[in-house]
Design a protein around this motif. Sequence first.
Motif, short mmCIF file in Angstrom:
data_model
loop_
_atom_site.label_atom_id
_atom_site.label_comp_id
_atom_site.label_asym_id
_atom_site.label_seq_id
_atom_site.Cartn_x
_atom_site.Cartn_y
_atom_site.Cartn_z
N GLY A 1 -47.94 62.70 -35.60
CA GLY A 1 -49.15 63.00 -34.85
C GLY A 1 -50.39 62.27 -35.33
N LYS B 1 -49.60 56.79 -35.11
CA LYS B 1 -48.88 55.55 -35.40
C LYS B 1 -48.44 54.84 -34.13
CE LYS B 1 -45.83 57.76 -37.82
NZ LYS B 1 -46.41 59.12 -37.70
N SER B 2 -47.86 55.60 -33.19
CA SER B 2 -47.36 54.96 -31.97
C SER B 2 -48.50 54.44 -31.11
CB SER B 2 -46.49 55.94 -31.16
OG SER B 2 -45.36 56.32 -31.92
N THR B 3 -49.60 55.18 -31.09
CA THR B 3 -50.77 54.73 -30.33
C THR B 3 -51.29 53.42 -30.92
OG1 THR B 3 -51.28 57.07 -29.99
CG2 THR B 3 -52.99 55.50 -29.39
N ALA C 1 -47.06 59.89 -28.50
CA ALA C 1 -47.23 58.79 -27.57
C ALA C 1 -45.93 58.00 -27.48
CB ALA C 1 -48.36 57.90 -28.04
N LYS D 1 -58.04 57.80 -35.60
CA LYS D 1 -58.88 58.66 -34.74
C LYS D 1 -60.34 58.64 -35.17
CE LYS D 1 -54.72 61.33 -33.97
NZ LYS D 1 -54.05 62.60 -33.70
N ASP E 1 -62.73 57.96 -33.66
CA ASP E 1 -63.66 58.51 -32.66
C ASP E 1 -64.05 59.95 -33.01
OD1 ASP E 1 -61.24 59.66 -30.40
OD2 ASP E 1 -60.80 58.15 -31.91
N1 LIG Z 1 -58.93 60.98 -30.38
C1 LIG Z 1 -57.92 60.16 -30.66
N2 LIG Z 1 -56.65 60.57 -30.49
C2 LIG Z 1 -55.64 59.72 -30.80
C3 LIG Z 1 -55.89 58.42 -31.31
N3 LIG Z 1 -54.72 57.83 -31.54
C4 LIG Z 1 -53.75 58.72 -31.20
N4 LIG Z 1 -54.31 59.87 -30.74
C5 LIG Z 1 -53.59 61.06 -30.23
O1 LIG Z 1 -52.84 61.68 -31.26
C6 LIG Z 1 -51.60 62.19 -30.76
C7 LIG Z 1 -50.44 61.64 -31.57
O2 LIG Z 1 -50.42 60.23 -31.45
P1 LIG Z 1 -49.10 59.37 -31.74
O3 LIG Z 1 -49.48 57.94 -31.59
O4 LIG Z 1 -47.97 59.86 -30.93
O5 LIG Z 1 -48.84 59.73 -33.27
P2 LIG Z 1 -47.54 59.40 -34.18
O6 LIG Z 1 -46.71 60.66 -34.21
O7 LIG Z 1 -48.11 59.12 -35.54
O8 LIG Z 1 -46.82 58.24 -33.60
C8 LIG Z 1 -51.55 61.78 -29.29
O9 LIG Z 1 -51.93 62.88 -28.51
C9 LIG Z 1 -52.56 60.65 -29.20
O10 LIG Z 1 -53.12 60.57 -27.92
C10 LIG Z 1 -57.26 58.00 -31.47
O11 LIG Z 1 -57.58 56.90 -31.89
N5 LIG Z 1 -58.22 58.93 -31.12
#
Ligand SMILES: Nc1nc2c(ncn2[C@@H]2O[C@H](COP(=O)(O)OP(=O)(O)O)[C@@H](O)[C@H]2O)c(=O)[nH]1
Length: 311
Positions: free
Chosen positions: A61, A64-66, A103, A197, A199
């Motif tokens: 969460g 990473k994928s984003t 994501a 994040k 932001d």
């Molecule tokens: N506010 C914000 N949310 C983000 C950002 N990057 C990812 N998220 C949110 O964090 C959640 C998990 O992101 P994901 O990329 O799936 O995380 P992973 O499990 O590390 O691959 C999702 O709901 C994304 O939309 C960001 O730069 N800003």
Amino acid sequence: MQRSLSPIPSLDDLRSGGKRTVARALAAVETARGATELTALLDAAVQAARAHVLGLTGPPGVGKSTLTNALVRQARAAGETIAVLAVDPSSRRTGGALLGDRARIQTDPEDRGVFVRSMAARDRLGGLSDDAVAAVALLRAVYDRVIVETVGVGQSEADIDLVADTVVLCIQPASGDSLQFMKAGVMELPDIIVVTKADMTEMARRAAADVMGALSLTGSGGGWQVPVIRLSAATGEGLAAFADSVRDHQTYLADGDRAASRRTAQEARWVEEAIRVRFGTEGLARARRLLPPTGGPFTREAAFAARLTTP
Ligand SMILES: Nc1nc2c(ncn2[C@@H]2O[C@H](COP(=O)(O)OP(=O)(O)O)[C@@H](O)[C@H]2O)c(=O)[nH]1
Ligand SMILES: [Mg+2]
């Protein structure tokens, strides 16, 4: 030894055959383990490595994928081909719930320059399986860039160090992650630390400050100062700074034999671990006695020579 039904492609096939051929080779990694043709393909791939391998690790969460999505777009815009291997722990007992609203990595199926594949993690949560290590060796010989995404929870972060040239640890604002990592001794692992994040401004700033504090306690090793980058994959803020840091680290690795010795050390660790898994600690101790006492790294070739692994 089980054989896959379709023949195993050669390295030339992989480079000219497009995504379906690459997918076939990765399937063979999982189904034709130990087959002579597969071993030959892997050997050829290891010799022909060309990509920089970026390892992204961090808790579920964290983003990473984003971030991976953003990096894929960046690479394609620069005319580079790129492969993504997402090591997915969700196939375990915990189910998908662990990752929350994760994501998907989105790519254009028509684009031959992007290859995305997920693989199950091995037992240890988020840890890299032998298959994933082999998959990276293949992808690294075909694409310009490779990203490996692993979920780091406690110990398993260290596994990314088996395959990545540049290890990026992702930390989320206000998560207390930095404290956690410091306790686990994981602060020594990353080459770059990203606070995601951004932001979420104030919290991101505080998280970055925490991380810098933790880093100052571990000190820098070997002349590389670990940068801490706040970025938002959502707004694009910090992405350019991140790309600069990755490039700086590549330049750092290219100096002298750093890149080669890092890969040699990875290979040695991987062989050691493979022997330990199969033959136990006693097996590993015996293997060491069998090998020439050069004091050098524990190479695959040496292990082959001592008939500890196939072929
Ligand atoms: N506010 C914000 N949310 C983000 C950002 N990057 C990812 N998220 C949110 O964090 C959640 C998990 O992101 P994901 O990329 O799936 O995380 P992973 O499990 O590390 O691959 C999702 O709901 C994304 O939309 C960001 O730069 N800003
Ligand atoms: Mg993910």
